[in-house]
Scaffold this active site. Sequence first.
Site, PDB file in Angstrom:
ATOM      1  N   GLU A 254       7.266  41.464  30.260  1.00  0.00           N
ATOM      2  CA  GLU A 254       6.933  42.652  29.983  1.00  0.00           C
ATOM      3  C   GLU A 254       5.960  42.811  31.206  1.00  0.00           C
ATOM      4  O   GLU A 254       4.777  41.957  31.025  1.00  0.00           O
ATOM      5  CB  GLU A 254       6.428  43.156  28.901  1.00  0.00           C
ATOM      6  CG  GLU A 254       7.188  43.391  27.652  1.00  0.00           C
ATOM      7  CD  GLU A 254       6.625  43.846  26.200  1.00  0.00           C
ATOM      8  OE1 GLU A 254       7.171  44.505  25.705  1.00  0.00           O
ATOM      9  OE2 GLU A 254       5.527  43.374  26.022  1.00  0.00           O
TER      10      GLU A 254
ATOM     11  N   SER B 233      -0.485  39.537  23.830  1.00  0.00           N
ATOM     12  CA  SER B 233       0.721  40.084  23.454  1.00  0.00           C
ATOM     13  C   SER B 233       0.021  41.819  23.127  1.00  0.00           C
ATOM     14  O   SER B 233       0.843  42.423  22.645  1.00  0.00           O
ATOM     15  CB  SER B 233       1.166  39.455  22.116  1.00  0.00           C
ATOM     16  OG  SER B 233       1.207  38.089  22.381  1.00  0.00           O
TER      17      SER B 233
ATOM     18  N   ASN C  92       6.290  44.023  20.957  1.00  0.00           N
ATOM     19  CA  ASN C  92       5.499  43.670  19.518  1.00  0.00           C
ATOM     20  C   ASN C  92       5.011  44.867  18.719  1.00  0.00           C
ATOM     21  O   ASN C  92       4.984  45.000  17.513  1.00  0.00           O
ATOM     22  CB  ASN C  92       4.186  42.997  20.086  1.00  0.00           C
ATOM     23  CG  ASN C  92       4.536  41.535  20.098  1.00  0.00           C
ATOM     24  OD1 ASN C  92       5.065  40.869  19.361  1.00  0.00           O
ATOM     25  ND2 ASN C  92       3.841  41.011  21.257  1.00  0.00           N
TER      26      ASN C  92
ATOM     27  N   HIS D 123       3.941  39.426  30.584  1.00  0.00           N
ATOM     28  CA  HIS D 123       3.903  39.055  29.160  1.00  0.00           C
ATOM     29  C   HIS D 123       5.260  38.348  28.916  1.00  0.00           C
ATOM     30  O   HIS D 123       6.162  39.040  28.711  1.00  0.00           O
ATOM     31  CB  HIS D 123       3.798  40.182  28.133  1.00  0.00           C
ATOM     32  CG  HIS D 123       3.608  39.679  26.861  1.00  0.00           C
ATOM     33  ND1 HIS D 123       4.251  40.690  25.844  1.00  0.00           N
ATOM     34  CD2 HIS D 123       3.386  38.777  26.219  1.00  0.00           C
ATOM     35  CE1 HIS D 123       4.236  40.043  24.718  1.00  0.00           C
ATOM     36  NE2 HIS D 123       3.724  38.859  24.643  1.00  0.00           N
TER      37      HIS D 123
HETATM   38  N1  LIG Z   1       3.047  32.512  20.447  1.00  0.00           N
HETATM   39  C1  LIG Z   1       3.784  33.430  20.789  1.00  0.00           C
HETATM   40  O1  LIG Z   1       5.035  33.568  20.404  1.00  0.00           O
HETATM   41  C2  LIG Z   1       3.254  34.335  22.071  1.00  0.00           C
HETATM   42  C3  LIG Z   1       4.216  34.969  22.776  1.00  0.00           C
HETATM   43  C4  LIG Z   1       3.862  35.857  23.843  1.00  0.00           C
HETATM   44  C5  LIG Z   1       2.510  36.075  24.124  1.00  0.00           C
HETATM   45  N2  LIG Z   1       1.801  35.013  23.515  1.00  0.00           N
HETATM   46  C6  LIG Z   1       0.394  35.218  23.908  1.00  0.00           C
HETATM   47  O2  LIG Z   1       0.090  34.120  24.601  1.00  0.00           O
HETATM   48  C7  LIG Z   1      -1.306  33.757  24.391  1.00  0.00           C
HETATM   49  C8  LIG Z   1      -1.426  31.964  23.865  1.00  0.00           C
HETATM   50  O3  LIG Z   1      -0.749  32.078  22.767  1.00  0.00           O
HETATM   51  P1  LIG Z   1      -0.125  30.598  22.318  1.00  0.00           P
HETATM   52  O4  LIG Z   1       0.887  30.970  21.354  1.00  0.00           O
HETATM   53  O5  LIG Z   1       0.211  29.881  23.460  1.00  0.00           O
HETATM   54  O6  LIG Z   1      -1.592  30.172  21.613  1.00  0.00           O
HETATM   55  P2  LIG Z   1      -1.700  28.506  21.185  1.00  0.00           P
HETATM   56  O7  LIG Z   1      -2.644  28.509  19.900  1.00  0.00           O
HETATM   57  O8  LIG Z   1      -0.494  27.762  21.327  1.00  0.00           O
HETATM   58  O9  LIG Z   1      -2.380  28.022  22.814  1.00  0.00           O
HETATM   59  C9  LIG Z   1      -3.525  28.600  22.957  1.00  0.00           C
HETATM   60  C10 LIG Z   1      -4.580  27.604  23.743  1.00  0.00           C
HETATM   61  O10 LIG Z   1      -5.425  28.187  24.499  1.00  0.00           O
HETATM   62  C11 LIG Z   1      -6.499  27.254  24.567  1.00  0.00           C
HETATM   63  N3  LIG Z   1      -7.684  27.818  24.766  1.00  0.00           N
HETATM   64  C12 LIG Z   1      -8.477  28.724  24.271  1.00  0.00           C
HETATM   65  N4  LIG Z   1      -9.539  29.301  24.577  1.00  0.00           N
HETATM   66  C13 LIG Z   1      -9.607  28.580  26.119  1.00  0.00           C
HETATM   67  C14 LIG Z   1     -10.264  28.744  27.242  1.00  0.00           C
HETATM   68  N5  LIG Z   1     -11.400  29.722  27.126  1.00  0.00           N
HETATM   69  N6  LIG Z   1      -9.961  28.140  28.388  1.00  0.00           N
HETATM   70  C15 LIG Z   1      -8.887  27.394  28.235  1.00  0.00           C
HETATM   71  N7  LIG Z   1      -7.907  27.423  27.245  1.00  0.00           N
HETATM   72  C16 LIG Z   1      -8.369  27.898  26.134  1.00  0.00           C
HETATM   73  C17 LIG Z   1      -6.355  26.498  23.219  1.00  0.00           C
HETATM   74  O11 LIG Z   1      -6.890  25.149  23.127  1.00  0.00           O
HETATM   75  C18 LIG Z   1      -4.724  26.477  23.088  1.00  0.00           C
HETATM   76  O12 LIG Z   1      -4.424  25.196  23.382  1.00  0.00           O
HETATM   77  C19 LIG Z   1      -2.158  34.781  23.419  1.00  0.00           C
HETATM   78  O13 LIG Z   1      -2.788  35.710  24.280  1.00  0.00           O
HETATM   79  C20 LIG Z   1      -0.815  35.114  22.713  1.00  0.00           C
HETATM   80  O14 LIG Z   1      -1.033  36.271  22.211  1.00  0.00           O
HETATM   81  C21 LIG Z   1       1.909  34.317  22.296  1.00  0.00           C
END
Ligand SMILES: NC(=O)c1ccc[n+]([C@@H]2O[C@H](COP(=O)([O-])OP(=O)(O)OC[C@H]3O[C@@H](n4cnc5c(N)ncnc54)[C@H](O)[C@@H]3O)[C@@H](O)[C@H]2O)c1
Length: 283
Positions: free
Chosen positions: A152, A119, A190, A140
């Site tokens: 994006e 993000s 963002n 994204h």
């Molecule tokens: N939450 C949102 O609204 C949103 C929106 C767009 C983008 N994002 C981006 O998406 C990504 C994930 O966010 P999320 O909200 O799904 O987080 P989340 O915490 O729900 O999930 C992240 C997952 O990654 C796993 N993980 C961590 N390190 C790891 C590794 N080395 N190998 C494999 N798995 C691993 C964790 O166990 C966890 O289940 C981030 O970069 C975030 O910025 C989030």
Amino acid sequence: MTIQEVGVVGCGIMGAGIAQICAAHGYRVRVTEEDPEQLEKGLSRIRRRLSRDVERRRLSRERLDRILSRLHGASSMEEFTNSDLVIEAVIEDLPVKKDLFEKLGQICKADSILASNTSSLSLSEMAASSGRPEQVIGIHFFNPPTVLPLVEVISSESTSQETIDSAMSFCDSIDRLTVRVKDSPGFIVNRLLVPFIFDSIQMLDGGIATAEDIDQACKVGLNHALGPLATADLVGLDTMIHISEAMFEEYGEPRFKAPTMLRRLVSLGHLGRKSGRGFFEYN
Ligand SMILES: NC(=O)c1ccc[n+]([C@@H]2O[C@H](COP(=O)([O-])OP(=O)(O)OC[C@H]3O[C@@H](n4cnc5c(N)ncnc54)[C@H](O)[C@@H]3O)[C@@H](O)[C@H]2O)c1
């Protein structure tokens, strides 16, 4: 490059949604997790969402079976050797993502594209770690990814035109609406959204208005589908902090600095919807 198999790293909120969308659009999908329990949780969430669609007659049972037959949990990234595209959606932490891109660069076949769902973090730094910077791109998605069609598409200075073209065709093939943006913390959405949410939190912390009224004002007065505080709960309050740290570091502007109230909630374990409580409570 013809994409047939997609690897997804991380099966949390975003990874599970991305894996589901890809499988629903005909791709063979392998999804892996650091935490096997989280992988099972993510896969169950996908099965539950699809079953609900069957109950509501939005999806046939046969189609559900076909989607699930294309979706495979993988015990590690070593199973991504044949993936044409890998999308990482692990926690918003640059060292973790850089390490992951270095490994993907070694594991994946030479022509596969490596994408990040970050993000806010530097795509260029992930690209450099991969050893194949011209094949690294940002794809994204927005939360919830199965509902919001925006993507994006982020290119760094090194991303090749061929990679950009393949990523754009891929996004078309999964029915996403794309916008193009250069690598810069927060990209388009963002960069606008984070200061907006932080102002709302400061308003709440200062006792200016209740959480309900702040959100109601934005929903009714601005025609937003969701208020800023409910949006923060949806994103995950811990993820909000991670996103803002990268932006504050880059821009140095106080409007990107996470408010104390947000940090307080996270240290109490109130992470938003995923933990059942954030600015609001969830069942
Ligand atoms: N939450 C949102 O609204 C949103 C929106 C767009 C983008 N994002 C981006 O998406 C990504 C994930 O966010 P999320 O909200 O799904 O987080 P989340 O915490 O729900 O999930 C992240 C997952 O990654 C796993 N993980 C961590 N390190 C790891 C590794 N080395 N190998 C494999 N798995 C691993 C964790 O166990 C966890 O289940 C981030 O970069 C975030 O910025 C989030």
